[in-house]
Design an enzyme around this catalytic site. Structure first.
Site, short mmCIF file in Angstrom:
data_model
loop_
_atom_site.label_atom_id
_atom_site.label_comp_id
_atom_site.label_asym_id
_atom_site.label_seq_id
_atom_site.Cartn_x
_atom_site.Cartn_y
_atom_site.Cartn_z
N LYS A 1 0.80 -31.15 16.51
CA LYS A 1 1.10 -30.34 15.33
C LYS A 1 2.48 -30.72 14.82
O LYS A 1 3.25 -31.38 15.51
CB LYS A 1 1.08 -28.84 15.67
CG LYS A 1 -0.31 -28.31 15.93
CD LYS A 1 -0.32 -26.85 16.37
CE LYS A 1 0.50 -25.92 15.52
NZ LYS A 1 0.14 -25.98 14.07
N LEU B 1 3.23 -32.04 11.47
CA LEU B 1 3.42 -32.93 10.33
C LEU B 1 3.87 -32.17 9.09
O LEU B 1 4.44 -32.75 8.17
CB LEU B 1 2.13 -33.71 10.05
CG LEU B 1 1.73 -34.75 11.12
CD1 LEU B 1 0.50 -35.54 10.67
CD2 LEU B 1 2.88 -35.70 11.42
N ASP C 1 -3.43 -20.99 13.16
CA ASP C 1 -2.70 -22.14 12.64
C ASP C 1 -3.65 -23.33 12.53
O ASP C 1 -4.79 -23.28 13.02
CB ASP C 1 -1.53 -22.47 13.56
CG ASP C 1 -0.35 -23.08 12.82
OD1 ASP C 1 -0.54 -23.61 11.70
OD2 ASP C 1 0.79 -23.04 13.35
N GLU D 1 6.34 -22.81 14.85
CA GLU D 1 4.93 -22.70 15.23
C GLU D 1 4.78 -22.54 16.75
O GLU D 1 3.96 -21.76 17.22
CB GLU D 1 4.16 -23.93 14.75
CG GLU D 1 3.94 -23.97 13.25
CD GLU D 1 3.29 -25.25 12.77
OE1 GLU D 1 2.72 -25.23 11.67
OE2 GLU D 1 3.36 -26.26 13.48
N THR E 1 1.38 -22.65 9.27
CA THR E 1 1.87 -23.41 8.13
C THR E 1 0.98 -24.62 7.91
O THR E 1 0.48 -25.22 8.87
CB THR E 1 3.32 -23.87 8.40
OG1 THR E 1 4.17 -22.72 8.47
CG2 THR E 1 3.83 -24.80 7.31
N GLY E 2 0.77 -24.99 6.64
CA GLY E 2 -0.03 -26.17 6.33
C GLY E 2 -1.09 -25.86 5.30
O GLY E 2 -1.25 -24.71 4.85
N SER E 3 -1.87 -26.87 4.95
CA SER E 3 -2.86 -26.72 3.88
C SER E 3 -3.99 -25.78 4.28
O SER E 3 -4.44 -24.96 3.45
CB SER E 3 -3.42 -28.09 3.49
OG SER E 3 -3.98 -28.75 4.62
#
Length: 228
Positions: A98, A100, A84, A107, A28-30
């Site tokens: 991790k 944020l 990730d 995760e 997950t994330g940008s």
């Protein structure tokens, strides 16, 4: 080169690690969002056969939109490769902060089930000592009491809020406390102390879990393997 281009380079290097038949952990994330898009393109272009276990509901939605078949732990007990991002990374042991993005519990479940964890990041995430905000996922009931216990361990604690001003809720329905401990040269004892607190579900410390970091720099993508 801006951070978005570097993230794309790191994501492309991570997608290149995927081979046919793998069960994947989808982060997950940008940077993970770039990875999802690129993996979907590989599936369409090459007929790559993979199945993914997403680490968040938004990753699940993005994966479905990209044409990535999804699975779960009822069908696949072991993940071949989890991919990730990270908020901070140390060289050597490749310890991470991790969470944020709010998906730290899922995760970590996915990372724990994976034979191999690959982290993709731009060079700004590499540090000598972990010193960033450490997300701690806690049950909503009594979060104030849990917050005081965390503060007693030396952290400045702030409840994470959603865009509407209400407490942010993880996909598991928990709240997240963003904790500033300053520079943490020995994160393992702090991680253990946090996880022993009643009310704490999981922490954003990912210690000794990453097998490989793909670090995008101006000159290309550098591969950092974990040293014990």
């Amino acid at each position: 080169m801006d951070h978005e281009c570097l993230k794309q380079q790191a994501a492309a290097a991570a997608v290149a690690e995927i081979v046919d038949g793998m069960v994947l952990g989808l982060g997950t994330g940008s940077t993970a969002a770039f990875m999802i898009t690129l993996l979907g393109e590989r599936i369409k272009r090459e007929g790559l056969r993979v199945r993914g276990i997403p680490t968040s509901e938004r990753t699940a939605q993005a994966a479905q939109a990209a044409g990535i078949p999804l699975t779960d732990f009822a069908q696949d007990a072991v993940i071949d490769l989890a991919i990730d991002g990270a908020d901070q990374i140390t060289s050597g042991r490749l310890d991470l902060i991790k969470g944020l993005g709010g998906a730290l519990l899922r995760e970590k479940i996915v990372a724990d089930a994976a034979r191999r964890l690959v982290i993709m990041a731009d060079a700004s995430k590499l540090v000598t000592t972990l010193s960033g905000i450490v997300p701690v996922e806690v049950v909503a009931f009594g979060w104030e009491a849990t917050s005081r216990k965390i503060a007693a361990l030396g952290g400045a604690v702030r409840l994470r809020l959603a865009a509407d001003g209400a407490p942010y809720r993880s996909d598991g329905g928990n709240v997240i406390l963003d904790c500033d401990f300053g520079a943490v040269s020995e994160p393992a004892p702090l991680d253990e102390a946090l996880r022993r607190l009643v009310g704490v579900v999981e922490t954003g410390f990912f210690l000794g879990r990453a097998d490989l970091v793909l670090l995008a720099e101006e000159t290309g993508v550098r591969r950092l393997a974990r040293s014990e």
